[in-house]
Design a protein around this motif. Structure first.
Motif: not given
Length: 324
Positions: A92-104
């Protein structure tokens, strides 16, 4: 006679394209970049923290395919096929990090339609440089409104792909994305399959801004639904029921042509963001240049998220209000 012929042929091959303005040159490069097939590695520096990613990009039947894999930190990868985005993550923490990655969106940091950029930004050609062993054209994208971040870009002269992006404020770098190596080559479609060792998470959580993502697209001729927006910003998307607790909540997408902001309007008593902040008025940096601000306004909780300084987002909340 033969020497004159050779000179004439050389003259044909060495004709230099002259653009009417720096904007026209950058528009031309930007249109070319998204059509390229390439693989590469880039470094992301946010708030002094360094991360690394591997990226593959290709075009199949006119549809863009994009795959980026985090090669440092939590194990995760994002795969984009047209308007569909999937996240594979170990936790789940990795998924949340990926959601932030997606914004860039690096290296595709400019919108495909650059028509209105000059209304809110000035552009300066700043000479040549080399990034990842390739010659690139340097540009300074400077906001006319000092409440926004500025950007320095280095765009590949041959392909139009942005090789380096620096976001800065008051001449201080906030975040930097830069290729360490990049190769332009054909990429097999199978490369864009997900990692079976990782879990596929709910892709709808980060649906792109489109009709298919549940957003109502709004044109400039649409009736205004928000007032008090900063000069140059307009509403381009609207989605109802964005709050998992209260379906009357709204999510608006704002843009000035370059950056996009998400504005959430929720009943204060059932606000998801109010719970996160303890009901307090807050504005702070989430991650690099990505900031969030939230406050109560009457019976509503307003929260705004995007790539602007925290104090600038709070200023928007102080002035904006709904029309309907």
């Amino acid at each position: 006679m033969f020497s004159k012929y050779i000179v004439g042929v050389l003259a044909v091959f060495f004709v230099q394209v002259v653009y009417a303005s720096d904007w026209d040159e950058l528009k031309h490069l930007n249109q070319s970049g998204s059509k390229e097939h390439f693989s590469g590695s880039y470094i992301s520096q946010l708030d002094g923290r360094v991360g690394s990613f591997r990226i593959d990009h290709a075009l199949f039947a006119g549809i863009e395919f994009d795959k980026r894999v985090a090669t440092s930190g939590l194990e995760r990868e994002l795969i984009k096929k047209g308007d569909t985005i999937r996240i594979y993550a170990q936790s789940a923490p990795a998924f949340e990090a990926a959601r932030i990655d997606h914004l860039r969106a690096f290296p595709f940091v400019l919108p495909k339609d650059m028509t209105h950029l000059s209304k809110s930004y000035n552009l300066k050609n700043n000479g040549l440089d080399r990034v990842a062993g390739r010659e690139c054209q340097k540009y300074i994208v400077q906001a006319k409104d000092r409440s926004k971040y500025n950007q320095r870009l280095c765009v590949d002269k041959q392909t139009g792909v942005t090789l380096r992006q620096e976001i800065y404020f008051n001449n201080k770098p906030i975040e930097v994305q830069s290729f360490s190596e990049i190769t332009f080559k054909s990429i097999p479609k199978a490369r864009f399959n997900g990692n079976k060792k990782l879990k596929l998470w709910n892709e709808r959580a980060i649906s792109p801004i489109s009709i298919s993502g549940g957003y109502k697209s709004l044109s400039k001729s649409s009736e205004p639904i928000l007032k008090g927006l900063p000069e140059g910003f307009s509403v381009i998307g609207e989605k109802a029921g964005s709050n998992r607790k209260d379906k009357s909540a709204k999510h608006y997408i704002l843009t000035d042509g370059l950056i996009q902001l998400s504005l959430f309007v929720e009943p204060a008593q059932n606000s998801y963001f109010s719970e996160l902040s303890g009901g307090k008025t807050q504005a702070y940096s989430l991650n690099g240049a990505l900031s969030i601000a939230s406050l109560n306004k009457g019976i509503y909780r307003l929260t705004i998220l995007g790539f602007m300084p925290p104090q600038s987002l709070r200023s928007i909340l102080n002035t904006v209000s709904t029309v309907k």
